[in-house]
Design an enzyme around this catalytic site. Structure first.
Site, short mmCIF file in Angstrom:
data_model
loop_
_atom_site.label_atom_id
_atom_site.label_comp_id
_atom_site.label_asym_id
_atom_site.label_seq_id
_atom_site.Cartn_x
_atom_site.Cartn_y
_atom_site.Cartn_z
N ASN A 91 0.81 -1.23 -0.09
CA ASN A 91 0.13 -0.26 -0.16
C ASN A 91 0.76 1.22 -0.07
OD1 ASN A 91 -2.40 1.75 0.33
ND2 ASN A 91 -3.33 -0.10 1.10
N ARG A 92 0.33 2.64 0.28
CA ARG A 92 0.85 3.80 0.08
C ARG A 92 1.74 4.18 1.47
NH1 ARG A 92 -3.38 3.48 -3.13
NH2 ARG A 92 -2.81 3.52 -5.38
N HIS A 117 3.37 -0.04 -2.67
CA HIS A 117 3.68 -1.53 -2.70
C HIS A 117 5.32 -1.83 -2.93
CE1 HIS A 117 -0.27 -2.39 -2.86
NE2 HIS A 117 -0.55 -2.32 -4.08
N HIS A 190 -1.52 -9.75 -3.60
CA HIS A 190 -2.26 -9.06 -4.56
C HIS A 190 -3.01 -9.79 -5.69
CE1 HIS A 190 -3.50 -5.35 -6.46
NE2 HIS A 190 -2.71 -4.36 -5.65
N TYR A 192 -5.95 -10.88 -8.32
CA TYR A 192 -7.27 -10.16 -8.82
C TYR A 192 -8.07 -11.22 -9.24
CZ TYR A 192 -4.62 -5.84 -10.07
OH TYR A 192 -3.97 -4.40 -9.96
N ASP A 256 -11.17 1.59 -3.97
CA ASP A 256 -9.83 1.49 -3.81
C ASP A 256 -9.57 1.95 -2.38
OD1 ASP A 256 -7.15 1.18 -3.89
OD2 ASP A 256 -6.76 2.37 -5.45
N GLN A 294 -7.74 -3.77 1.85
CA GLN A 294 -7.75 -3.11 0.80
C GLN A 294 -8.80 -3.73 -0.15
OE1 GLN A 294 -6.26 -0.07 0.98
NE2 GLN A 294 -6.74 0.72 -1.09
N GLU A 321 -7.22 -7.35 -0.33
CA GLU A 321 -5.85 -7.45 0.03
C GLU A 321 -5.85 -7.24 1.68
OE1 GLU A 321 -3.68 -4.29 -2.20
OE2 GLU A 321 -5.34 -4.52 -3.51
#
Ligand SMILES: *[C@@H]1O[C@H](CO)[C@@H](O)[C@H](O)[C@H]1NC(C)=O
Ligand SMILES: *[C@@H]1O[C@H](CO)[C@@H](O)[C@H](O)[C@H]1NC(C)=O
Ligand SMILES: *[C@@H]1O[C@H](CO)[C@@H](O)[C@H](O)[C@H]1NC(C)=O
Length: 356
Positions: A91-92, A117, A190, A192, A256, A294, A321
């Site tokens: 994440n950020r 990430h 992560h 999808y 998000d 997330q 996530e």
């Protein structure tokens, strides 16, 4: 599977994908399989990544339910983190920096001035060692992250195990140990998901339930403001199962956002999410020991060329996530992600797959 020399790497790629490719970034990279009953998973030690995950639907029809690329080479050039383990801090991190015990650490920014990430070459972009692999049970990857890698302090030894439990559960155990300096650690898986099949279109009619009463809202650069706000009565409310698309148009660009998972009993292992597709009947349930999740509806996918000729568009998949909260290092009110020397980090997730 043995470590592959460039020669074998070349041959295997040529065989598997029918492409001619230069393996320079893929030295020692292989493809490994796990199989139990009808469930099979292909992984690579590049980024400890899940390449494919095949599940039966309610009639026993098998489909690959995770997005991915056709060739390993495309994973080395990836900006979407398909199936990877992300870290050292998922994440950020705002302004790509943080202060720990009075020392300012400047990290590698890779999304504007923020870090996403783990930076330009995070754990999703390194070659892991296959420590142990048994096709019918598990695979364990290890990685030694060095002091200063992407700006993070201290050596960190990391281990990720994917393993089957019973007939229909897949667990992921992410472990790390700080060897000589305190460091933040926040690993995430992560993948999808599109339970109807990776090439079946969008996930807007998938039903989702998130066991989370709050979110951590973000500013325009997707950095948390530090607040925790209730979801009740907002488009973020997934406390009861409903279609992902039902309120998505009320948001500027899909979901998000980090959800604050509700505490449940047993306290340290909680049910986080249930994702269900009524057409295939496939259902995924997810448990974790981490406080956040997330929820991302692949808003940034724009005609990404994937496996089997697929072209992935916005909303082609769901990411769930589990992890700590984003930018925790800069928000003392969020659960700490600091691991002191000699301490161990553990992130466990369990997926249970059914179809009816
Ligand atoms: C790598 O990414 C760049 C930019 O997204 C693209 O132009 C290039 O074709 C990609 N290379 C491979 C091997 O996928
Ligand atoms: C940290 O890693 C470096 C090399 O990556 C190694 O030389 C050093 O001995 C390590 N220190 C500790 C305490 O593990
Ligand atoms: C901060 O420093 C104190 C005192 O030196 C030490 O006990 C503690 O472990 C350090 N904490 C971190 C997060 O580095």
């Amino acid at each position: 599977m043995v470590k592959m020399s460039p020669f074998w790497c070349f041959l295997t790629l040529a065989f598997l994908f029918g492409v001619i490719t230069d393996c320079s970034e893929l030295n020692g990279v292989g493809i490994y399989e796990l199989k139990r009953g009808d469930i099979s998973v292909k992984l690579t030690n590049y980024g400890a990544t899940v390449l494919s995950l095949i599940l039966p639907d309610k009639n026993g029809k098998l489909d690959d339910v995770v997005l991915g690329f056709q060739t390993l080479e495309e994973y080395t050039n990836d900006t979407v983190y398909f199936g990877a383990i992300v870290g050292r801090v998922a994440n950020r991190i705002g302004d790509a920096q943080f202060t720990l015990n009075g020392t300012l650490y400047k990290l590698v920014a890779n999304e504007g001035k923020n870090m996403l990430h783990g930076g330009l070459k995070g754990f999703s972009d390194v070659v892991w060692t296959v420590q142990s692999h048994r096709e019918d049970s598990h695979i364990t990857f290890t990685y030694n992250s060095y002091d200063g890698e992407q700006g993070f302090p201290g050596n960190l030894s990391v281990m990720v195990t994917y393993m089957f439990i019973g007939t229909n559960k897949l667990a992921i155990k992410m472990e790390a140990e700080a060897l000589n300096k305190a460091t933040p650690v926040n690993l995430a898986h992560h993948t999808y998901w599109n339970l109807r099949g990776h090439n079946s279109g969008d996930i807007l009619s998938h039903n989702l339930q998130l066991f989370a009463s709050g979110i951590t809202p973000v500013d325009k650069n997707l950095i948390p403001t530090g607040k925790i706000v209730p979801v009740k009565g907002t488009p973020y409310d997934f406390l009861e199962s409903h279609q992902i698309g039902s309120m998505i148009n009320e948001l500027p660009s899909g979901y998000d956002i980090n959800y604050v998972l509700d505490k449940s009993s047993p306290k340290h292992f909680r049910k986080a999410a249930v994702l269900q597709d009524s057409v295939s009947g496939r259902k995924l349930e997810l448990w974790t020991n981490k406080p956040g999740l997330q929820f991302y509806t692949s808003n940034m996918l724009k005609n990404v060329k994937g496996k089997d000729g697929a072209v992935y568009k916005k909303y082609a998949a769901v990411c769930l996530e589990t992890q700590g909260f984003p930018d925790s290092v800069n928000h003392p009110n969020f659960p700490s992600q600091i691991i002191n020397p000699g301490e161990k980090y553990l992130h466990a997730m369990v997926y249970r797959f059914t179809a009816d």
